[in-house]
Design a protein around this motif. Structure first.
Motif, PDB file in Angstrom:
ATOM      1  N   SER A 125      -6.178  10.666  -0.185  1.00 42.50           N
ATOM      2  CA  SER A 125      -7.018   9.596  -0.734  1.00 42.50           C
ATOM      3  C   SER A 125      -6.170   8.409  -1.165  1.00 42.50           C
ATOM      4  O   SER A 125      -6.566   7.248  -0.992  1.00 42.50           O
ATOM      5  CB  SER A 125      -7.834  10.123  -1.922  1.00 42.50           C
ATOM      6  OG  SER A 125      -8.706  11.154  -1.501  1.00 42.50           O
ATOM      7  N   ILE A 126      -5.004   8.703  -1.737  1.00 39.93           N
ATOM      8  CA  ILE A 126      -4.000   7.682  -2.021  1.00 39.93           C
ATOM      9  C   ILE A 126      -2.999   7.696  -0.876  1.00 39.93           C
ATOM     10  O   ILE A 126      -2.378   8.727  -0.615  1.00 39.93           O
ATOM     11  CB  ILE A 126      -3.285   7.945  -3.360  1.00 39.93           C
ATOM     12  CG1 ILE A 126      -4.289   7.983  -4.501  1.00 39.93           C
ATOM     13  CG2 ILE A 126      -2.218   6.888  -3.611  1.00 39.93           C
ATOM     14  CD1 ILE A 126      -5.014   6.691  -4.756  1.00 39.93           C
ATOM     15  N   PRO A 127      -2.836   6.595  -0.147  1.00 37.15           N
ATOM     16  CA  PRO A 127      -1.914   6.600   1.000  1.00 37.15           C
ATOM     17  C   PRO A 127      -0.485   6.908   0.564  1.00 37.15           C
ATOM     18  O   PRO A 127      -0.068   6.585  -0.549  1.00 37.15           O
ATOM     19  CB  PRO A 127      -2.038   5.179   1.553  1.00 37.15           C
ATOM     20  CG  PRO A 127      -3.323   4.650   1.021  1.00 37.15           C
ATOM     21  CD  PRO A 127      -3.520   5.307  -0.307  1.00 37.15           C
ATOM     22  N   SER A 128       0.246   7.538   1.442  1.00 36.55           N
ATOM     23  CA  SER A 128       1.640   7.881   1.160  1.00 36.55           C
ATOM     24  C   SER A 128       2.516   6.635   1.230  1.00 36.55           C
ATOM     25  O   SER A 128       2.114   5.604   1.790  1.00 36.55           O
ATOM     26  CB  SER A 128       2.135   8.910   2.171  1.00 36.55           C
ATOM     27  OG  SER A 128       2.191   8.340   3.480  1.00 36.55           O
ATOM     28  N   PRO A 129       3.726   6.695   0.646  1.00 36.75           N
ATOM     29  CA  PRO A 129       4.635   5.543   0.747  1.00 36.75           C
ATOM     30  C   PRO A 129       4.948   5.153   2.180  1.00 36.75           C
ATOM     31  O   PRO A 129       5.066   3.958   2.487  1.00 36.75           O
ATOM     32  CB  PRO A 129       5.888   6.032   0.016  1.00 36.75           C
ATOM     33  CG  PRO A 129       5.399   7.058  -0.936  1.00 36.75           C
ATOM     34  CD  PRO A 129       4.254   7.735  -0.244  1.00 36.75           C
ATOM     35  N   TYR A 130       5.056   6.138   3.076  1.00 30.58           N
ATOM     36  CA  TYR A 130       5.360   5.805   4.470  1.00 30.58           C
ATOM     37  C   TYR A 130       4.212   5.041   5.112  1.00 30.58           C
ATOM     38  O   TYR A 130       4.427   4.015   5.787  1.00 30.58           O
ATOM     39  CB  TYR A 130       5.655   7.091   5.255  1.00 30.58           C
ATOM     40  CG  TYR A 130       5.860   6.850   6.727  1.00 30.58           C
ATOM     41  CD1 TYR A 130       7.065   6.315   7.201  1.00 30.58           C
ATOM     42  CD2 TYR A 130       4.847   7.133   7.654  1.00 30.58           C
ATOM     43  CE1 TYR A 130       7.257   6.074   8.559  1.00 30.58           C
ATOM     44  CE2 TYR A 130       5.033   6.903   9.002  1.00 30.58           C
ATOM     45  CZ  TYR A 130       6.232   6.371   9.451  1.00 30.58           C
ATOM     46  OH  TYR A 130       6.414   6.133  10.790  1.00 30.58           O
ATOM     47  N   GLU A 131       2.981   5.508   4.930  1.00 28.52           N
ATOM     48  CA  GLU A 131       1.825   4.823   5.514  1.00 28.52           C
ATOM     49  C   GLU A 131       1.676   3.406   4.957  1.00 28.52           C
ATOM     50  O   GLU A 131       1.376   2.467   5.691  1.00 28.52           O
ATOM     51  CB  GLU A 131       0.556   5.632   5.228  1.00 28.52           C
ATOM     52  CG  GLU A 131       0.516   6.988   5.914  1.00 28.52           C
ATOM     53  CD  GLU A 131      -0.665   7.820   5.446  1.00 28.52           C
ATOM     54  OE1 GLU A 131      -1.007   8.788   6.142  1.00 28.52           O
ATOM     55  OE2 GLU A 131      -1.241   7.501   4.383  1.00 28.52           O
ATOM     56  N   THR A 132       1.898   3.277   3.647  1.00 30.34           N
ATOM     57  CA  THR A 132       1.802   1.953   3.036  1.00 30.34           C
ATOM     58  C   THR A 132       2.908   1.041   3.545  1.00 30.34           C
ATOM     59  O   THR A 132       2.688  -0.160   3.753  1.00 30.34           O
ATOM     60  CB  THR A 132       1.881   2.075   1.506  1.00 30.34           C
ATOM     61  OG1 THR A 132       0.903   3.028   1.055  1.00 30.34           O
ATOM     62  CG2 THR A 132       1.622   0.735   0.830  1.00 30.34           C
ATOM     63  N   GLY A 133       4.107   1.581   3.741  1.00 30.23           N
ATOM     64  CA  GLY A 133       5.201   0.776   4.268  1.00 30.23           C
ATOM     65  C   GLY A 133       4.922   0.275   5.670  1.00 30.23           C
ATOM     66  O   GLY A 133       5.214  -0.884   6.000  1.00 30.23           O
ATOM     67  N   ASN A 156     -13.651  -3.593  -1.355  1.00 27.26           N
ATOM     68  CA  ASN A 156     -14.960  -3.519  -0.701  1.00 27.26           C
ATOM     69  C   ASN A 156     -14.854  -2.954   0.709  1.00 27.26           C
ATOM     70  O   ASN A 156     -15.799  -2.322   1.206  1.00 27.26           O
ATOM     71  CB  ASN A 156     -15.604  -4.906  -0.649  1.00 27.26           C
ATOM     72  CG  ASN A 156     -16.004  -5.404  -2.022  1.00 27.26           C
ATOM     73  OD1 ASN A 156     -16.335  -4.612  -2.911  1.00 27.26           O
ATOM     74  ND2 ASN A 156     -15.970  -6.723  -2.221  1.00 27.26           N
ATOM     75  N   ASN A 157     -13.721  -3.169   1.356  1.00 30.05           N
ATOM     76  CA  ASN A 157     -13.485  -2.608   2.688  1.00 30.05           C
ATOM     77  C   ASN A 157     -12.872  -1.208   2.629  1.00 30.05           C
ATOM     78  O   ASN A 157     -12.563  -0.630   3.682  1.00 30.05           O
ATOM     79  CB  ASN A 157     -12.557  -3.520   3.493  1.00 30.05           C
ATOM     80  CG  ASN A 157     -13.184  -4.876   3.759  1.00 30.05           C
ATOM     81  OD1 ASN A 157     -14.405  -5.001   3.899  1.00 30.05           O
ATOM     82  ND2 ASN A 157     -12.342  -5.908   3.829  1.00 30.05           N
ATOM     83  N   LEU A 158     -12.657  -0.694   1.405  1.00 30.22           N
ATOM     84  CA  LEU A 158     -12.058   0.633   1.186  1.00 30.22           C
ATOM     85  C   LEU A 158     -10.687   0.750   1.852  1.00 30.22           C
ATOM     86  O   LEU A 158     -10.319   1.799   2.384  1.00 30.22           O
ATOM     87  CB  LEU A 158     -12.990   1.740   1.697  1.00 30.22           C
ATOM     88  CG  LEU A 158     -14.348   1.857   0.969  1.00 30.22           C
ATOM     89  CD1 LEU A 158     -15.188   2.953   1.583  1.00 30.22           C
ATOM     90  CD2 LEU A 158     -14.134   2.101  -0.516  1.00 30.22           C
ATOM     91  N   ASN A 159      -9.915  -0.348   1.813  1.00 34.60           N
ATOM     92  CA  ASN A 159      -8.571  -0.368   2.381  1.00 34.60           C
ATOM     93  C   ASN A 159      -7.570  -0.218   1.231  1.00 34.60           C
ATOM     94  O   ASN A 159      -7.088  -1.196   0.673  1.00 34.60           O
ATOM     95  CB  ASN A 159      -8.338  -1.678   3.147  1.00 34.60           C
ATOM     96  CG  ASN A 159      -7.118  -1.601   4.040  1.00 34.60           C
ATOM     97  OD1 ASN A 159      -6.241  -0.761   3.842  1.00 34.60           O
ATOM     98  ND2 ASN A 159      -7.062  -2.470   5.036  1.00 34.60           N
ATOM     99  N   VAL A 160      -7.297   1.036   0.865  1.00 32.47           N
ATOM    100  CA  VAL A 160      -6.466   1.307  -0.309  1.00 32.47           C
ATOM    101  C   VAL A 160      -5.018   0.904  -0.057  1.00 32.47           C
ATOM    102  O   VAL A 160      -4.311   0.485  -0.983  1.00 32.47           O
ATOM    103  CB  VAL A 160      -6.561   2.800  -0.688  1.00 32.47           C
ATOM    104  CG1 VAL A 160      -5.757   3.087  -1.958  1.00 32.47           C
ATOM    105  CG2 VAL A 160      -8.010   3.212  -0.883  1.00 32.47           C
ATOM    106  N   LYS A 161      -4.576   0.998   1.190  1.00 30.70           N
ATOM    107  CA  LYS A 161      -3.184   0.623   1.484  1.00 30.70           C
ATOM    108  C   LYS A 161      -2.935  -0.850   1.175  1.00 30.70           C
ATOM    109  O   LYS A 161      -1.902  -1.209   0.597  1.00 30.70           O
ATOM    110  CB  LYS A 161      -2.871   0.927   2.955  1.00 30.70           C
ATOM    111  CG  LYS A 161      -2.761   2.402   3.270  1.00 30.70           C
ATOM    112  CD  LYS A 161      -2.372   2.665   4.698  1.00 30.70           C
ATOM    113  CE  LYS A 161      -3.565   2.449   5.611  1.00 30.70           C
ATOM    114  NZ  LYS A 161      -3.297   2.919   6.993  1.00 30.70           N
ATOM    115  N   ASN A 162      -3.873  -1.713   1.530  1.00 28.67           N
ATOM    116  CA  ASN A 162      -3.707  -3.136   1.223  1.00 28.67           C
ATOM    117  C   ASN A 162      -3.785  -3.402  -0.280  1.00 28.67           C
ATOM    118  O   ASN A 162      -3.138  -4.326  -0.780  1.00 28.67           O
ATOM    119  CB  ASN A 162      -4.773  -3.956   1.946  1.00 28.67           C
ATOM    120  CG  ASN A 162      -4.453  -4.138   3.420  1.00 28.67           C
ATOM    121  OD1 ASN A 162      -3.463  -3.603   3.915  1.00 28.67           O
ATOM    122  ND2 ASN A 162      -5.298  -4.870   4.124  1.00 28.67           N
TER     123      ASN A 162
END
Length: 302
Positions: free
Chosen positions: A75-83, A263-269
Protein backbone atom coordinates in the motif's frame (compact mmCIF):
# COMPACT_ATOMS: atom_id res chain seq x y z
CA UNK A 1 90.44 -23.14 52.26
CA UNK A 2 90.22 -23.05 48.55
CA UNK A 3 88.81 -20.02 46.79
CA UNK A 4 87.77 -20.24 43.20
CA UNK A 5 87.76 -17.31 40.94
CA UNK A 6 85.56 -17.56 37.86
CA UNK A 7 86.33 -15.41 34.88
CA UNK A 8 83.85 -14.84 32.15
CA UNK A 9 85.01 -15.63 28.64
CA UNK A 10 86.72 -12.88 26.86
CA UNK A 11 84.05 -12.56 24.09
CA UNK A 12 81.04 -12.28 26.45
CA UNK A 13 81.92 -8.88 27.85
CA UNK A 14 80.22 -5.93 26.08
CA UNK A 15 81.21 -2.34 26.36
CA UNK A 16 78.47 0.06 27.59
CA UNK A 17 76.64 1.88 24.78
CA UNK A 18 76.73 5.62 24.96
CA UNK A 19 73.39 7.21 24.00
CA UNK A 20 73.77 10.34 21.96
CA UNK A 21 71.01 12.85 22.79
CA UNK A 22 68.98 13.95 19.73
CA UNK A 23 69.84 17.25 18.24
CA UNK A 24 67.48 20.21 18.14
CA UNK A 25 66.81 19.64 14.44
CA UNK A 26 65.85 16.00 15.05
CA UNK A 27 63.52 16.97 17.88
CA UNK A 28 61.87 19.60 15.69
CA UNK A 29 61.45 17.10 12.84
CA UNK A 30 59.89 14.49 15.14
CA UNK A 31 57.55 17.06 16.66
CA UNK A 32 56.48 18.27 13.22
CA UNK A 33 55.86 14.69 12.06
CA UNK A 34 53.75 13.91 15.13
CA UNK A 35 51.76 17.14 14.65
CA UNK A 36 51.16 16.32 10.99
CA UNK A 37 49.93 12.82 11.83
CA UNK A 38 47.68 14.19 14.56
CA UNK A 39 46.25 16.83 12.23
CA UNK A 40 45.65 14.23 9.52
CA UNK A 41 43.92 11.95 12.01
CA UNK A 42 41.77 14.85 13.23
CA UNK A 43 40.77 15.71 9.66
CA UNK A 44 39.72 12.12 8.99
CA UNK A 45 37.73 12.04 12.23
CA UNK A 46 35.99 15.31 11.36
CA UNK A 47 35.27 14.03 7.86
CA UNK A 48 33.70 10.80 9.08
CA UNK A 49 31.73 12.61 11.77
CA UNK A 50 30.39 14.99 9.13
CA UNK A 51 29.57 12.31 6.53
CA UNK A 52 28.63 9.16 8.40
CA UNK A 53 25.78 10.38 10.68
CA UNK A 54 23.70 11.88 7.82
CA UNK A 55 24.16 8.74 5.72
CA UNK A 56 23.26 6.56 8.68
CA UNK A 57 20.14 8.66 9.29
CA UNK A 58 19.17 8.40 5.62
CA UNK A 59 19.77 4.67 5.70
CA UNK A 60 17.60 4.36 8.80
CA UNK A 61 14.80 6.27 7.07
CA UNK A 62 14.99 4.07 3.98
CA UNK A 63 15.06 0.93 6.15
CA UNK A 64 11.96 1.97 8.10
CA UNK A 65 10.28 2.96 4.83
CA UNK A 66 11.02 -0.45 3.28
CA UNK A 67 9.78 -2.21 6.42
CA UNK A 68 6.52 -0.23 6.38
CA UNK A 69 6.09 -1.03 2.67
CA UNK A 70 6.46 -4.74 3.40
CA UNK A 71 4.10 -4.73 6.38
CA UNK A 72 1.42 -2.82 4.43
CA UNK A 73 1.73 -5.30 1.55
CA UNK A 74 2.57 -2.63 -1.00
CA UNK A 75 0.00 0.00 0.00
CA UNK A 76 2.99 2.24 0.69
CA UNK A 77 5.36 2.01 -2.30
CA UNK A 78 8.85 0.74 -1.62
CA UNK A 79 11.91 3.02 -1.89
CA UNK A 80 12.91 1.28 -5.12
CA UNK A 81 9.52 1.80 -6.79
CA UNK A 82 9.43 5.42 -5.67
CA UNK A 83 12.97 5.98 -6.95
CA UNK A 84 12.04 4.62 -10.40
CA UNK A 85 9.01 6.91 -10.46
CA UNK A 86 11.16 9.89 -9.38
CA UNK A 87 13.57 9.27 -12.26
CA UNK A 88 10.63 9.31 -14.66
CA UNK A 89 9.20 12.54 -13.16
CA UNK A 90 12.47 14.46 -13.07
CA UNK A 91 13.43 13.41 -16.57
CA UNK A 92 10.99 16.07 -17.81
CA UNK A 93 9.98 18.33 -14.88
CA UNK A 94 8.79 21.24 -17.06
CA UNK A 95 6.32 19.59 -19.40
CA UNK A 96 2.89 21.12 -20.05
CA UNK A 97 -0.12 19.13 -21.24
CA UNK A 98 -2.87 21.39 -19.97
CA UNK A 99 -3.73 23.80 -17.17
CA UNK A 100 -3.98 21.01 -14.59
CA UNK A 101 -1.32 18.69 -16.02
CA UNK A 102 2.11 20.28 -15.62
CA UNK A 103 5.50 19.07 -14.48
CA UNK A 104 6.70 19.27 -10.92
CA UNK A 105 9.10 22.06 -11.85
CA UNK A 106 6.28 24.42 -12.83
CA UNK A 107 4.40 23.57 -9.64
CA UNK A 108 7.41 24.36 -7.46
CA UNK A 109 8.08 27.63 -9.31
CA UNK A 110 4.46 28.72 -8.93
CA UNK A 111 4.53 28.00 -5.20
CA UNK A 112 7.81 29.90 -4.83
CA UNK A 113 6.27 32.85 -6.70
CA UNK A 114 3.34 32.98 -4.27
CA UNK A 115 5.72 32.68 -1.32
CA UNK A 116 7.89 35.51 -2.67
CA UNK A 117 4.91 37.87 -3.08
CA UNK A 118 3.33 37.09 0.28
CA UNK A 119 6.63 37.10 2.11
CA UNK A 120 7.72 40.34 0.45
CA UNK A 121 4.54 42.10 1.51
CA UNK A 122 4.98 40.75 5.04
CA UNK A 123 8.55 42.09 5.16
CA UNK A 124 7.47 45.52 3.89
CA UNK A 125 4.85 45.78 6.64
CA UNK A 126 6.35 43.67 9.43
CA UNK A 127 9.88 45.04 9.70
CA UNK A 128 8.88 48.74 10.01
CA UNK A 129 6.09 47.73 12.38
CA UNK A 130 8.61 45.87 14.52
CA UNK A 131 10.86 48.94 14.66
CA UNK A 132 7.97 51.18 15.76
CA UNK A 133 6.62 48.71 18.32
CA UNK A 134 10.05 48.13 19.82
CA UNK A 135 10.91 51.83 19.84
CA UNK A 136 7.86 53.17 21.69
CA UNK A 137 6.68 51.61 24.93
CA UNK A 138 3.08 52.75 24.48
CA UNK A 139 2.78 51.02 21.09
CA UNK A 140 4.48 47.92 22.46
CA UNK A 141 1.93 47.60 25.26
CA UNK A 142 -0.85 48.35 22.79
CA UNK A 143 0.03 45.73 20.17
CA UNK A 144 1.48 42.93 22.31
CA UNK A 145 -1.97 41.53 23.26
CA UNK A 146 -3.09 41.64 19.63
CA UNK A 147 0.02 39.82 18.43
CA UNK A 148 -0.30 37.22 21.17
CA UNK A 149 -3.94 36.68 20.18
CA UNK A 150 -3.50 36.43 16.40
CA UNK A 151 -0.12 34.71 16.09
CA UNK A 152 -1.25 31.17 17.13
CA UNK A 153 -4.16 31.13 14.66
CA UNK A 154 -3.89 28.29 12.16
CA UNK A 155 -3.14 29.25 8.53
CA UNK A 156 -6.24 27.40 7.37
CA UNK A 157 -8.39 29.66 9.53
CA UNK A 158 -7.16 32.72 7.60
CA UNK A 159 -7.81 31.21 4.17
CA UNK A 160 -11.63 31.61 4.17
CA UNK A 161 -11.21 35.27 5.12
CA UNK A 162 -8.94 35.74 2.10
CA UNK A 163 -11.39 33.99 -0.21
CA UNK A 164 -14.21 36.16 1.11
CA UNK A 165 -12.31 39.44 0.74
CA UNK A 166 -10.29 38.89 -2.46
CA UNK A 167 -12.73 36.64 -4.36
CA UNK A 168 -9.89 34.57 -5.82
CA UNK A 169 -7.77 31.56 -4.93
CA UNK A 170 -4.39 33.06 -5.80
CA UNK A 171 -4.72 36.31 -3.80
CA UNK A 172 -6.27 34.33 -0.94
CA UNK A 173 -3.19 32.09 -0.80
CA UNK A 174 -0.90 35.13 -0.88
CA UNK A 175 -2.96 36.73 1.91
CA UNK A 176 -2.58 33.58 4.03
CA UNK A 177 1.19 33.61 3.55
CA UNK A 178 1.30 37.30 4.42
CA UNK A 179 -0.68 37.08 7.65
CA UNK A 180 1.15 33.97 8.89
CA UNK A 181 4.72 35.06 8.09
CA UNK A 182 4.46 38.63 9.37
CA UNK A 183 4.54 37.74 13.08
CA UNK A 184 8.12 36.38 13.32
CA UNK A 185 9.46 39.52 11.64
CA UNK A 186 7.49 41.87 13.90
CA UNK A 187 8.44 40.04 17.09
CA UNK A 188 12.14 39.57 16.35
CA UNK A 189 12.60 43.12 15.08
CA UNK A 190 10.84 44.56 18.13
CA UNK A 191 12.94 42.44 20.48
CA UNK A 192 16.10 43.61 18.72
CA UNK A 193 15.11 47.25 19.11
CA UNK A 194 14.35 46.77 22.80
CA UNK A 195 17.76 45.17 23.38
CA UNK A 196 19.74 48.07 21.95
CA UNK A 197 21.95 49.41 24.80
CA UNK A 198 20.47 52.48 26.41
CA UNK A 199 23.86 54.22 26.22
CA UNK A 200 23.52 54.39 22.43
CA UNK A 201 20.18 56.13 22.71
CA UNK A 202 21.53 58.51 25.37
CA UNK A 203 24.32 59.56 23.04
CA UNK A 204 21.78 60.11 20.26
CA UNK A 205 19.73 62.28 22.61
CA UNK A 206 22.80 64.31 23.57
CA UNK A 207 23.67 64.83 19.91
CA UNK A 208 20.06 65.82 19.25
CA UNK A 209 19.71 63.31 16.39
CA UNK A 210 16.43 63.06 14.54
CA UNK A 211 14.29 59.93 14.80
CA UNK A 212 15.24 58.99 11.23
CA UNK A 213 18.96 59.14 12.00
CA UNK A 214 18.44 57.16 15.20
CA UNK A 215 16.64 54.46 13.21
CA UNK A 216 19.16 54.33 10.35
CA UNK A 217 22.46 54.98 12.14
CA UNK A 218 21.90 53.30 15.52
CA UNK A 219 18.93 50.95 15.55
CA UNK A 220 19.25 49.32 12.14
CA UNK A 221 22.87 48.04 12.51
CA UNK A 222 22.13 46.74 16.00
CA UNK A 223 18.80 45.16 15.08
CA UNK A 224 19.95 43.57 11.80
CA UNK A 225 20.90 40.15 13.29
CA UNK A 226 17.54 39.86 15.06
CA UNK A 227 15.71 41.03 11.95
CA UNK A 228 17.41 38.40 9.77
CA UNK A 229 16.48 35.71 12.28
CA UNK A 230 12.86 36.81 11.98
CA UNK A 231 13.15 36.72 8.19
CA UNK A 232 14.51 33.16 8.31
CA UNK A 233 11.68 31.99 10.55
CA UNK A 234 9.13 33.78 8.37
CA UNK A 235 10.35 32.07 5.18
CA UNK A 236 10.01 28.67 6.81
CA UNK A 237 6.48 29.55 7.93
CA UNK A 238 5.57 30.83 4.46
CA UNK A 239 6.73 27.61 2.79
CA UNK A 240 4.69 25.55 5.26
CA UNK A 241 1.60 27.66 4.72
CA UNK A 242 1.63 27.62 0.93
CA UNK A 243 1.36 23.83 0.73
CA UNK A 244 -1.75 23.79 2.94
CA UNK A 245 -3.29 26.77 1.15
CA UNK A 246 -2.77 25.31 -2.32
CA UNK A 247 -4.37 22.04 -1.28
CA UNK A 248 -7.61 23.92 -0.68
CA UNK A 249 -7.49 26.60 -3.36
CA UNK A 250 -6.36 24.48 -6.34
CA UNK A 251 -4.58 25.72 -9.42
CA UNK A 252 -0.90 25.20 -10.12
CA UNK A 253 1.40 24.64 -7.17
CA UNK A 254 3.14 21.93 -5.21
CA UNK A 255 0.29 21.71 -2.68
CA UNK A 256 -2.30 21.30 -5.43
CA UNK A 257 -0.05 18.69 -7.07
CA UNK A 258 -0.07 16.63 -3.83
CA UNK A 259 -3.85 16.85 -3.59
CA UNK A 260 -4.33 16.02 -7.27
CA UNK A 261 -2.11 12.94 -6.97
CA UNK A 262 -4.11 11.85 -3.93
CA UNK A 263 -7.31 12.08 -5.96
CA UNK A 264 -5.61 9.88 -8.56
CA UNK A 265 -4.46 7.50 -5.77
CA UNK A 266 -0.85 7.90 -6.94
CA UNK A 267 0.96 7.42 -3.63
CA UNK A 268 4.40 7.30 -5.24
CA UNK A 269 4.03 10.86 -6.54
CA UNK A 270 2.80 12.01 -3.11
CA UNK A 271 5.95 10.63 -1.47
CA UNK A 272 8.09 12.30 -4.14
CA UNK A 273 6.28 15.59 -3.51
CA UNK A 274 7.02 15.28 0.23
CA UNK A 275 10.73 14.98 -0.51
CA UNK A 276 10.58 17.90 -2.97
CA UNK A 277 8.84 20.11 -0.39
CA UNK A 278 11.39 19.19 2.25
CA UNK A 279 14.34 19.76 -0.09
CA UNK A 280 13.14 23.20 -1.23
CA UNK A 281 12.45 24.22 2.37
CA UNK A 282 15.91 23.01 3.38
CA UNK A 283 17.56 25.04 0.61
CA UNK A 284 15.67 28.18 1.63
CA UNK A 285 16.57 27.62 5.27
CA UNK A 286 20.28 27.06 4.60
CA UNK A 287 20.51 30.09 2.32
CA UNK A 288 18.99 32.39 4.93
CA UNK A 289 21.09 30.86 7.71
CA UNK A 290 24.23 31.71 5.76
CA UNK A 291 23.02 35.28 5.24
CA UNK A 292 21.98 35.68 8.88
CA UNK A 293 25.26 34.25 10.18
CA UNK A 294 27.26 36.80 8.21
CA UNK A 295 25.52 39.64 10.07
CA UNK A 296 25.05 38.01 13.48
CA UNK A 297 27.21 38.79 16.48
CA UNK A 298 28.39 36.15 18.92
CA UNK A 299 26.08 37.27 21.73
CA UNK A 300 23.08 36.98 19.42
CA UNK A 301 24.15 33.51 18.25
CA UNK A 302 24.33 32.32 21.83
Amino acid sequence: MVSAVFHSPTGSQTAPVKRVPPTTAELAAATAKAATQMQRSRKWNNFWMAVMPPFMGLGLLIGIWALVSITTKGSIPSPYETGVQAIDIFSDPFYRKGPNDQGVGWNVLMSLERVAVGFGLAAIVGIPAGFVIGRFTFLSRMFNPLISLLRPVSPLAWLPIGLLVFKGANPAAIWTIFICSIWPMIINTAVGVQRVPQDYLNVARVLNLSEWKIATKILFPAVLPYMLTGVRLAVGTAWLVIVAAEMLTGGVGIGFWVWDEWNNLNVKNIIIAIFVIGLVGLILELALIRIATAFTFEDVKS
